[in-house]
Design a protein around this motif. Structure first.
Motif, mmCIF file in Angstrom:
data_model
loop_
_atom_site.group_PDB
_atom_site.id
_atom_site.type_symbol
_atom_site.label_atom_id
_atom_site.label_comp_id
_atom_site.label_asym_id
_atom_site.label_seq_id
_atom_site.Cartn_x
_atom_site.Cartn_y
_atom_site.Cartn_z
ATOM 1 N N TRP A 16 0.827 -1.202 0.000
ATOM 2 C CA TRP A 16 0.000 0.000 0.000
ATOM 3 C C TRP A 16 0.866 1.259 0.000
ATOM 4 O O TRP A 16 0.622 2.185 -0.768
ATOM 5 C CB TRP A 16 -0.935 -0.009 1.214
ATOM 6 C CG TRP A 16 -1.754 1.235 1.319
ATOM 7 C CD1 TRP A 16 -2.876 1.544 0.600
ATOM 8 C CD2 TRP A 16 -1.494 2.359 2.157
ATOM 9 N NE1 TRP A 16 -3.329 2.789 0.954
ATOM 10 C CE2 TRP A 16 -2.497 3.312 1.903
ATOM 11 C CE3 TRP A 16 -0.512 2.652 3.101
ATOM 12 C CZ2 TRP A 16 -2.556 4.527 2.566
ATOM 13 C CZ3 TRP A 16 -0.563 3.874 3.756
ATOM 14 C CH2 TRP A 16 -1.574 4.793 3.485
ATOM 15 N N GLY A 99 -11.164 -1.455 3.186
ATOM 16 C CA GLY A 99 -12.299 -0.908 2.479
ATOM 17 C C GLY A 99 -12.061 0.549 2.100
ATOM 18 O O GLY A 99 -10.991 1.107 2.355
ATOM 19 N N TYR A 100 -13.045 1.157 1.491
ATOM 20 C CA TYR A 100 -12.892 2.534 1.010
ATOM 21 C C TYR A 100 -12.645 3.500 2.163
ATOM 22 O O TYR A 100 -11.687 4.260 2.154
ATOM 23 C CB TYR A 100 -14.141 2.966 0.227
ATOM 24 C CG TYR A 100 -14.044 4.387 -0.250
ATOM 25 C CD1 TYR A 100 -13.344 4.698 -1.402
ATOM 26 C CD2 TYR A 100 -14.611 5.426 0.480
ATOM 27 C CE1 TYR A 100 -13.217 6.005 -1.838
ATOM 28 C CE2 TYR A 100 -14.497 6.742 0.052
ATOM 29 C CZ TYR A 100 -13.800 7.023 -1.102
ATOM 30 O OH TYR A 100 -13.667 8.311 -1.516
ATOM 31 N N ARG A 101 -13.511 3.478 3.171
ATOM 32 C CA ARG A 101 -13.364 4.413 4.292
ATOM 33 C C ARG A 101 -12.104 4.140 5.100
ATOM 34 O O ARG A 101 -11.428 5.062 5.540
ATOM 35 C CB ARG A 101 -14.587 4.355 5.190
ATOM 36 C CG ARG A 101 -15.792 4.977 4.543
ATOM 37 C CD ARG A 101 -16.976 4.984 5.474
ATOM 38 N NE ARG A 101 -18.106 5.614 4.800
ATOM 39 C CZ ARG A 101 -19.354 5.384 5.115
ATOM 40 N NH1 ARG A 101 -19.646 4.545 6.074
ATOM 41 N NH2 ARG A 101 -20.313 5.990 4.459
ATOM 42 N N THR A 103 -9.275 2.802 4.022
ATOM 43 C CA THR A 103 -8.124 3.238 3.233
ATOM 44 C C THR A 103 -8.025 4.757 3.231
ATOM 45 O O THR A 103 -6.942 5.321 3.392
ATOM 46 C CB THR A 103 -8.211 2.697 1.798
ATOM 47 O OG1 THR A 103 -8.288 1.277 1.853
ATOM 48 C CG2 THR A 103 -7.001 3.109 0.981
ATOM 49 N N ARG A 104 -9.161 5.422 3.076
ATOM 50 C CA ARG A 104 -9.183 6.889 3.120
ATOM 51 C C ARG A 104 -8.643 7.384 4.456
ATOM 52 O O ARG A 104 -7.794 8.273 4.510
ATOM 53 C CB ARG A 104 -10.614 7.391 2.912
ATOM 54 C CG ARG A 104 -10.741 8.902 2.982
ATOM 55 C CD ARG A 104 -12.139 9.346 3.326
ATOM 56 N NE ARG A 104 -12.513 8.789 4.621
ATOM 57 C CZ ARG A 104 -13.757 8.684 5.055
ATOM 58 N NH1 ARG A 104 -14.752 9.045 4.278
ATOM 59 N NH2 ARG A 104 -14.018 8.187 6.237
#
Length: 142
Positions: A16, A99-101, A103-104
């Motif tokens: 990442w 997930g999206y949140r 990772t954000r």
């Protein structure tokens, strides 16, 4: 970056971080795993936090659990806590990094470490380049 974690977390974080444009200087883990073959690092070491500290000089960030705080302090490098244990931060067990949140939030957390440790210009240095500052410092040192 210098990172230490168990193999699966080490692999995921290293990949990442590289996707975010970071360069992994050293990756340290305590046990052999097929996941280590995927780690894009200058060096992958089976060892402990002493091995991390010996190889982390010059890194912009140390990524490991709370026990890495002493090495980070000695080296003067910011620490991003991840993995277990994290015992010196509130809410660590509630952090979501998938997930999206998740990772954000991870991007924000790492980015905020860099923003919090950025060099702030002073009235004396705001117009100087890095080379100017180095020349001025060396000309005043005798």
């Amino acid at each position: 970056m210098a990172i230490a974690a168990e193999p699966d977390l080490l692999s995921a974080m290293a990949l990442w971080l590289c996707e975010m444009g970071c360069e992994i200087q050293v990756a340290v883990t305590t046990t052999q795993s097929p996941a280590l073959e995927r780690i894009p690092a200058g060096e992958v070491v089976l060892g402990d936090l002493e091995d991390l500290e010996m190889r982390a000089a010059g890194a912009d960030l140390i990524v490991t659990h709370s026990h890495g705080r002493q090495a980070a302090e000695r080296l003067g490098i910011p620490l991003f806590r991840i993995g277990l244990p994290i015992f010196d931060r509130l809410g660590a067990a509630q952090q979501v990094t998938v997930g999206y949140r998740g990772t954000r939030d991870l991007i924000f957390a790492v980015g905020n470490i860099f923003l919090g440790n950025a060099h702030e210009p002073t009235p004396e240095t705001w117009m100087q380049t890095e080379g100017d500052a180095h020349r001025m410092a060396s000309s005043t040192m005798h």
